[in-house]
Motif scaffolding. Structure first.
Motif, PDB file in Angstrom:
ATOM      1  N   SER A   8       0.823  -1.210   0.000  1.00 61.15           N
ATOM      2  CA  SER A   8       0.000   0.000   0.000  1.00 61.15           C
ATOM      3  C   SER A   8       0.855   1.257   0.000  1.00 61.15           C
ATOM      4  O   SER A   8       2.039   1.225   0.326  1.00 61.15           O
ATOM      5  N   LEU A  12      -0.920   1.813   5.435  1.00 65.89           N
ATOM      6  CA  LEU A  12      -2.115   0.968   5.406  1.00 65.89           C
ATOM      7  C   LEU A  12      -1.755  -0.504   5.585  1.00 65.89           C
ATOM      8  O   LEU A  12      -2.424  -1.230   6.323  1.00 65.89           O
ATOM      9  N   ALA A  13      -0.708  -0.959   4.936  1.00 69.62           N
ATOM     10  CA  ALA A  13      -0.309  -2.369   5.053  1.00 69.62           C
ATOM     11  C   ALA A  13      -0.006  -2.728   6.508  1.00 69.62           C
ATOM     12  O   ALA A  13      -0.384  -3.799   6.983  1.00 69.62           O
ATOM     13  N   ASN A  34       4.855  -1.086   3.022  1.00 73.18           N
ATOM     14  CA  ASN A  34       4.338   0.273   3.174  1.00 73.18           C
ATOM     15  C   ASN A  34       5.168   1.172   2.273  1.00 73.18           C
ATOM     16  O   ASN A  34       6.275   1.567   2.632  1.00 73.18           O
ATOM     17  N   THR A  63      -3.295  -4.861  -3.334  1.00 66.01           N
ATOM     18  CA  THR A  63      -2.820  -3.484  -3.426  1.00 66.01           C
ATOM     19  C   THR A  63      -3.975  -2.543  -3.114  1.00 66.01           C
ATOM     20  O   THR A  63      -5.150  -2.908  -3.285  1.00 66.01           O
ATOM     21  N   ASP A  64      -3.628  -1.346  -2.683  1.00 65.20           N
ATOM     22  CA  ASP A  64      -4.672  -0.434  -2.228  1.00 65.20           C
ATOM     23  C   ASP A  64      -5.452   0.224  -3.360  1.00 65.20           C
ATOM     24  O   ASP A  64      -6.665   0.315  -3.295  1.00 65.20           O
ATOM     25  N   ASN A  71       0.285  -0.511  -7.323  1.00 62.18           N
ATOM     26  CA  ASN A  71      -0.366  -1.511  -8.162  1.00 62.18           C
ATOM     27  C   ASN A  71       0.374  -1.685  -9.488  1.00 62.18           C
ATOM     28  O   ASN A  71       0.562  -2.806  -9.953  1.00 62.18           O
ATOM     29  N   GLY A  88      -7.719  -2.543  -4.485  1.00 64.70           N
ATOM     30  CA  GLY A  88      -8.823  -1.966  -3.721  1.00 64.70           C
ATOM     31  C   GLY A  88      -9.315  -2.907  -2.642  1.00 64.70           C
ATOM     32  O   GLY A  88     -10.507  -2.974  -2.343  1.00 64.70           O
ATOM     33  N   ASN A  90     -10.082  -4.987   0.924  1.00 67.13           N
ATOM     34  CA  ASN A  90     -10.557  -4.683   2.263  1.00 67.13           C
ATOM     35  C   ASN A  90     -10.173  -5.848   3.171  1.00 67.13           C
ATOM     36  O   ASN A  90      -9.724  -6.895   2.691  1.00 67.13           O
TER      37      ASN A  90
END
Length: 140
Positions: A8, A12-13, A34, A63-64, A71, A88, A90
């Motif tokens: 990410s 976030l990771a 990260n 990946t975020d 990505n 994307g 969750n």
């Protein structure tokens, strides 16, 4: 063997790692990247991850942002390893994949992604519970 990477922008990771360690315990089998947080080069981190992948491994990468730089960098490397990339992500989809039996197929992943999409809803508490309802009733 199943190899999982969560990559990410920002931290976030690491947030996902923290949540997973509470929910499932040991996360040593998952690699977390990260990107752009420290001077550590994302390309080097990805090269390190992919160098640990063998032909027999099933590789699933989260990946975020679809089309984001993380990505894009993952996609360039993943093509050589026949990896599945879920953009994307969750937390529920990661949990679903963690507990999938091998071998993992494109069809299975698409089914799990759809299930996790449907679980993302706007919760309207005023429509779900009245003052007389207990917490236990709400969560059943």
């Amino acid at each position: 063997m199943k190899k999982i990477l969560v990559a990410s922008h920002g931290q976030l990771a690491d947030g996902v790692k923290s949540s997973l360690s509470i929910l499932v315990g040991n996360t040593d089998s998952i690699r977390f990247i990260n990107a752009y947080v420290t001077k550590e080069d994302i390309d080097e981190s990805l090269n390190t991850f992919f160098s640990s992948v063998s032909e027999d491994d099933e590789v699933i990468i989260f990946t975020d942002l679809l089309g984001g730089s993380v990505n894009q960098k993952v996609t360039l490397r993943a093509q050589k390893h026949h990896a599945f990339i879920i953009a994307g992500f969750n937390l529920p989809i990661i949990l679903e994949v963690l507990f999938l039996p091998e071998p993992i197929t494109k069809e299975t992943l698409n089914q799990k992604i759809e299930t996790c999409r449907q679980a993302m809803v706007l919760v309207e508490p005023e429509k779900l519970a009245t003052n007389e309802d207990s917490e236990e009733d709400f969560l059943d």
